[in-house]
Design a protein around this motif. Structure first.
Motif, PDB file in Angstrom:
ATOM      1  N   PHE A 134      -3.328   1.221  -3.956  1.00 43.08           N
ATOM      2  CA  PHE A 134      -3.713  -0.118  -3.509  1.00 43.08           C
ATOM      3  C   PHE A 134      -2.965  -1.204  -4.271  1.00 43.08           C
ATOM      4  CE2 PHE A 134      -7.640   2.069  -1.971  1.00 43.08           C
ATOM      5  CZ  PHE A 134      -7.523   1.701  -0.644  1.00 43.08           C
ATOM      6  N   PHE A 161     -14.630   0.962  -3.639  1.00 47.23           N
ATOM      7  CA  PHE A 161     -15.316   1.070  -2.353  1.00 47.23           C
ATOM      8  C   PHE A 161     -14.936   2.358  -1.629  1.00 47.23           C
ATOM      9  CE2 PHE A 161     -15.679  -3.680  -2.652  1.00 47.23           C
ATOM     10  CZ  PHE A 161     -17.063  -3.694  -2.737  1.00 47.23           C
ATOM     11  N   LEU A 162     -13.667   2.728  -1.695  1.00 52.51           N
ATOM     12  CA  LEU A 162     -13.227   3.969  -1.067  1.00 52.51           C
ATOM     13  C   LEU A 162     -13.921   5.163  -1.721  1.00 52.51           C
ATOM     14  CD1 LEU A 162     -11.262   5.188   1.056  1.00 52.51           C
ATOM     15  CD2 LEU A 162      -9.653   5.467  -0.816  1.00 52.51           C
ATOM     16  N   TRP A 192      -7.569  -2.907   6.443  1.00 55.76           N
ATOM     17  CA  TRP A 192      -7.499  -4.372   6.384  1.00 55.76           C
ATOM     18  C   TRP A 192      -6.387  -4.775   5.422  1.00 55.76           C
ATOM     19  CZ3 TRP A 192     -12.547  -7.649   6.355  1.00 55.76           C
ATOM     20  CH2 TRP A 192     -12.227  -9.019   6.419  1.00 55.76           C
ATOM     21  N   LYS A 193      -5.437  -5.496   5.916  1.00 55.99           N
ATOM     22  CA  LYS A 193      -4.284  -5.903   5.085  1.00 55.99           C
ATOM     23  C   LYS A 193      -4.580  -7.177   4.365  1.00 55.99           C
ATOM     24  CE  LYS A 193      -1.917  -2.494   6.615  1.00 55.99           C
ATOM     25  NZ  LYS A 193      -2.087  -1.273   5.985  1.00 55.99           N
ATOM     26  N   MET A 233       0.849  -1.171   0.000  1.00 54.18           N
ATOM     27  CA  MET A 233       0.000   0.000   0.000  1.00 54.18           C
ATOM     28  C   MET A 233       0.898   1.239   0.000  1.00 54.18           C
ATOM     29  SD  MET A 233      -3.045   1.120   2.629  1.00 54.18           S
ATOM     30  CE  MET A 233      -3.845  -0.437   2.455  1.00 54.18           C
ATOM     31  N   GLN A 251     -11.215  -0.948   3.569  1.00 57.85           N
ATOM     32  CA  GLN A 251     -10.331  -0.868   2.416  1.00 57.85           C
ATOM     33  C   GLN A 251      -8.953  -0.329   2.776  1.00 57.85           C
ATOM     34  OE1 GLN A 251     -11.143  -2.407  -0.342  1.00 57.85           O
ATOM     35  NE2 GLN A 251     -13.042  -2.863   0.714  1.00 57.85           N
ATOM     36  N   VAL A 252      -8.900   0.608   3.722  1.00 54.64           N
ATOM     37  CA  VAL A 252      -7.620   1.226   4.060  1.00 54.64           C
ATOM     38  C   VAL A 252      -6.861   0.439   5.128  1.00 54.64           C
ATOM     39  CG1 VAL A 252      -6.557   3.317   5.009  1.00 54.64           C
ATOM     40  CG2 VAL A 252      -8.418   3.512   3.362  1.00 54.64           C
ATOM     41  N   TRP A 291     -10.746  -2.954  -6.929  1.00 52.87           N
ATOM     42  CA  TRP A 291     -11.909  -2.980  -6.035  1.00 52.87           C
ATOM     43  C   TRP A 291     -11.781  -2.055  -4.831  1.00 52.87           C
ATOM     44  CZ3 TRP A 291     -16.703  -3.837  -6.750  1.00 52.87           C
ATOM     45  CH2 TRP A 291     -17.135  -4.768  -7.684  1.00 52.87           C
ATOM     46  N   PRO A 292     -10.653  -2.025  -4.140  1.00 53.38           N
ATOM     47  CA  PRO A 292     -10.573  -1.132  -2.978  1.00 53.38           C
ATOM     48  C   PRO A 292     -10.805   0.333  -3.346  1.00 53.38           C
ATOM     49  CG  PRO A 292      -8.765  -2.691  -2.930  1.00 53.38           C
ATOM     50  CD  PRO A 292      -9.454  -2.855  -4.260  1.00 53.38           C
ATOM     51  N   SER A 293     -10.306   0.746  -4.503  1.00 48.98           N
ATOM     52  CA  SER A 293     -10.498   2.141  -4.902  1.00 48.98           C
ATOM     53  C   SER A 293     -11.973   2.445  -5.160  1.00 48.98           C
ATOM     54  CB  SER A 293      -9.660   2.480  -6.132  1.00 48.98           C
ATOM     55  OG  SER A 293     -10.123   1.787  -7.268  1.00 48.98           O
TER      56      SER A 293
END
Length: 116
Positions: free
Chosen positions: A63, A72-73, A115-116, A1, A112-113, A68-70
């Motif tokens: 990310f 949801f963020l 959780w590793k 990250m 999203q930020v 996907w994380p972007s």
């Protein structure tokens, strides 16, 4: 990250969400926007698209290339920005349903930020 890329992406996303909010909702606050809807469609579209494009670029980079994380963020940030602006500019209070939605938005962002 990559925290630097995430921070830059988040700044672009905030700029995009705020700009889009004003583009879409200024018709309810200013008569000028109501009378000039084509200008409100065309003129802000270029900078808003720029903001979204670079927000996505930096968030995905932040990310590690995962998309996907972007998404949801971006969604979570959009909900929070919308709630803040509606509260400040339209005097809409936060009811239980809105508060639960905001908690869910913050939860999406945190997952999203953090959780590793």
């Amino acid at each position: 990250m990559d925290l630097r890329s995430l921070f830059i992406g988040l700044l672009f996303m905030i700029a995009a969400q705020v700009s889009a909010w004003f583009q879409l909702n200024s018709q309810f606050f200013w008569d000028w926007s109501k009378r000039h809807e084509w200008l409100m469609i065309i003129v802000p579209s270029i900078p808003i698209s720029y903001f979204y494009l670079y927000a996505t670029k930096y968030l995905v980079e932040g990310f590690g290339g995962v998309m996907w994380p972007s998404r949801f963020l971006s969604f979570g940030v959009g909900v929070v920005i919308f709630a803040i602006l509606v509260y400040l500019l339209n005097n809409e209070s936060l009811n239980a349903k809105t508060i639960v939605s905001l908690v869910l938005a913050f939860t999406l962002i945190a997952i999203q930020v953090l959780w590793k």
